[in-house]
Enzyme design. Structure first.
Site, PDB file in Angstrom:
ATOM      1  N   GLU A 119      63.078  40.250  63.341  1.00 30.77           N
ATOM      2  CA  GLU A 119      62.303  40.848  64.076  1.00 30.77           C
ATOM      3  C   GLU A 119      62.037  42.177  64.304  1.00 30.77           C
ATOM      4  OE1 GLU A 119      59.422  38.975  66.976  1.00 30.77           O
ATOM      5  OE2 GLU A 119      60.977  37.500  66.794  1.00 30.77           O
ATOM      6  N   HIS A 342      65.555  36.278  74.771  1.00 29.76           N
ATOM      7  CA  HIS A 342      66.352  35.253  73.975  1.00 29.76           C
ATOM      8  C   HIS A 342      67.732  35.381  74.589  1.00 29.76           C
ATOM      9  CE1 HIS A 342      63.664  33.178  70.966  1.00 29.76           C
ATOM     10  NE2 HIS A 342      63.060  33.879  71.744  1.00 29.76           N
TER      11      HIS A 342
END
Length: 493
Positions: A119, A342
């Site tokens: 990402e 996360h």
């Protein structure tokens, strides 16, 4: 839940998977470089998805573990440290610049040998990290695909021998703009390293997100992506001594896609194999304690969810054991402020030479009891549903196109007869736009159906071969796939 030893030796996988991989592993063992009996290679793996969409709510200021609490590995040719981290989208991902700076500081301080990131949607972010990490990580590569990009990149202390990537055939719907997965060009990146005489294939990937677990319209796409990922690893790791896969799979441990990936590739889950685990409950990588997490996503999972993984395996002649696995618990290991929504995974893997082991083929029950056959059948069923849905939408779009064309013909007739030209021309223009838009939808779902059919055909072929191997008995199982495996060996030579 975890094995007592945490060992992943290069032994044949359970039948029928062993029938597929056993011959290749034996051939690989014969060509493996000679190693000293006491040879060992330590790998430290760091995995993190760093998206952080939500505005943080009252971030915790409690200090995280100091750098001395995070195990440091001696910098030598026999020590490999591997992180996998993603970044965010500019203007959408919160506190991106600050988190990127702290990420670069963290990687420099820890001095990992290999950093796999997901990402990293902005190439400016990649270039910033490249300059910041250049003294520690001289080698770097950014995987480009899609409109926004794959978001995958790598920083390495070791020379990258080879690299390539595979873009997933299916990746959501272009008209679901608010989800954005289709525009990102999700892919799997492969990097080949030579470390102390061993060949390491390191894979980094990010699969399609799950937005609604109760009504998951992307389930067939994620299953197809998982199969493509497994197939890609299967066909590109035949010369490797070690295989490492890091990334955000967006799959729970018991999800169909994850079971399919593990059964076909024989990869081992670091969380299940580790001898010593410290971190979030049940190894979750999205926990409610994290200030960046959208709490609504975890309503059904009060302890959190586990969707980020460190997976690995070794071929015959080598053995990998997971010594320790740690996760963060809602904060940065150094500063206390989260790097992402996360949690980070930090696994310490040990690779050592293992003498060839000759184990008799295990006795198995009926075909229906084979884990591989069971998951293949389940995947075929799910793809059948996906094909039916894609064809339904394509058929519906074709009917709308037909009606639109009929309406255009009527409007053209009215204009020709000298009717209300202004209104007719306006409606004609809108109708043309509608027909073109629905035509694009038709073509997309037609392509989707073909992609799902292709994945289903591959699964059905493997399922048929596995059933054949299971029915013939243990003595015939390796022979069934001998020609398949030796064909690749001949091509490689």
């Amino acid at each position: 839940m975890r094995t007592a030893t945490g060992r992943s030796c290069g032994q044949p996988a359970p039948i029928p998977a062993a029938a597929v991989t056993g011959t290749a592993e034996q051939s690989r063992a014969r060509s493996a470089p000679a190693m000293k009996p006491n040879f060992s290679l330590r790998l430290r793996v760091f995995n993190l998805n760093c998206w952080a969409w939500e505005e943080p709510a009252a971030p915790r200021l409690t200090p995280g573990p100091s750098s001395s609490d995070v195990r440091r590995v001696e910098n030598s040719s026999n020590h490999l440290l591997v992180p996998s981290v993603p970044r965010g989208i500019p203007y959408l991902s919160k506190h991106r610049a600050d988190r990127m700076k702290r990420l670069g500081d963290f990687l420099n301080v820890e001095s990992f040998d290999l950093a796999l990131l997901e990402e990293v949607w902005s190439e400016q972010d990649f270039q910033y990290l490249r300059q910041k990490l250049l003294p520690t990580y001289p080698a770097a590569h950014y995987f480009r695909s899609g409109i926004i990009g794959s978001g995958l990149c790598v920083f390495s202390k070791h020379p990258i021998q080879e690299f390539t990537q595979h873009v997933y055939t299916l990746n959501g719907y272009p008209y679901m703009v608010h989800h954005g997965d289709w525009f990102s060009g999700k892919a799997v990146g492969l990097l080949v390293f030579h470390l102390s005489g061993l060949v390491l294939n390191a894979y980094v990937t990010h699969l399609h997100a799950e937005y609604n677990r109760q009504k998951d319209i992307y389930l067939a796409h994620r299953v197809a992506q998982a199969w493509e990922l497994a197939h890609f690893i299967h066909h590109t790791s035949k010369k490797a001594d070690m295989v490492l896969l890091c990334g955000d799979l967006n799959l729970h441990p018991k999800d169909l896609g994850f079971r399919l990936l593990k059964e076909w590739t024989g990869l081992h889950d670091a969380y299940l194999e580790t001898q010593d685990f410290k971190g979030s409950e049940e190894g979750c990588t999205m926990v409610p304690e994290n200030c960046y997490v959208n709490q609504q996503e975890l309503e059904l999972f009060p302890c959190g969810i586990r969707i980020d993984y460190v997976l690995y395996k070794a071929v015959s002649g080598f053995c990998i054991s997971c010594k320790t696995l740690k996760t963060t618990t809602g904060h940065d290991p150094h500063s206390g402020t989260p790097l992402s929504d996360h949690e980070a995974l930090m696994a310490t893997l040990c690779v050592r030479h293992s003498p060839p082991q000759h184990n008799p083929s295990p006795t198995h029950g009926p075909v229906e009891r084979s884990p591989l056959i069971s998951v293949l059948r389940e995947a075929c069923t799910e793809l059948d549903l996906g094909v039916a849905q894609a064809r339904w939408w394509a058929t519906f779009a074709s009917y709308v196109i037909g009606l639109g064309l009929l309406f255009l013909a009527v409007l053209s007739a009215l204009v020709a007869e000298g009717g209300i030209r202004e209104i007719a021309i306006l409606l004609w223009t809108l109708s043309v736009g509608l027909v073109l838009g629905v035509g694009a939808v038709y073509l997309f779902h037609l392509q989707e159906a073909k992609g799902l059919c292709r994945a289903r055909a591959e699964l059905q072929h493997v399922l048929g071969r596995a059933r054949e191997a299971q029915n013939l008995g243990p003595e015939f199982k390796p022979a069934l796939f001998l020609e398949h495996q030796e064909g690749y060996r001949t091509e490689d030579q």
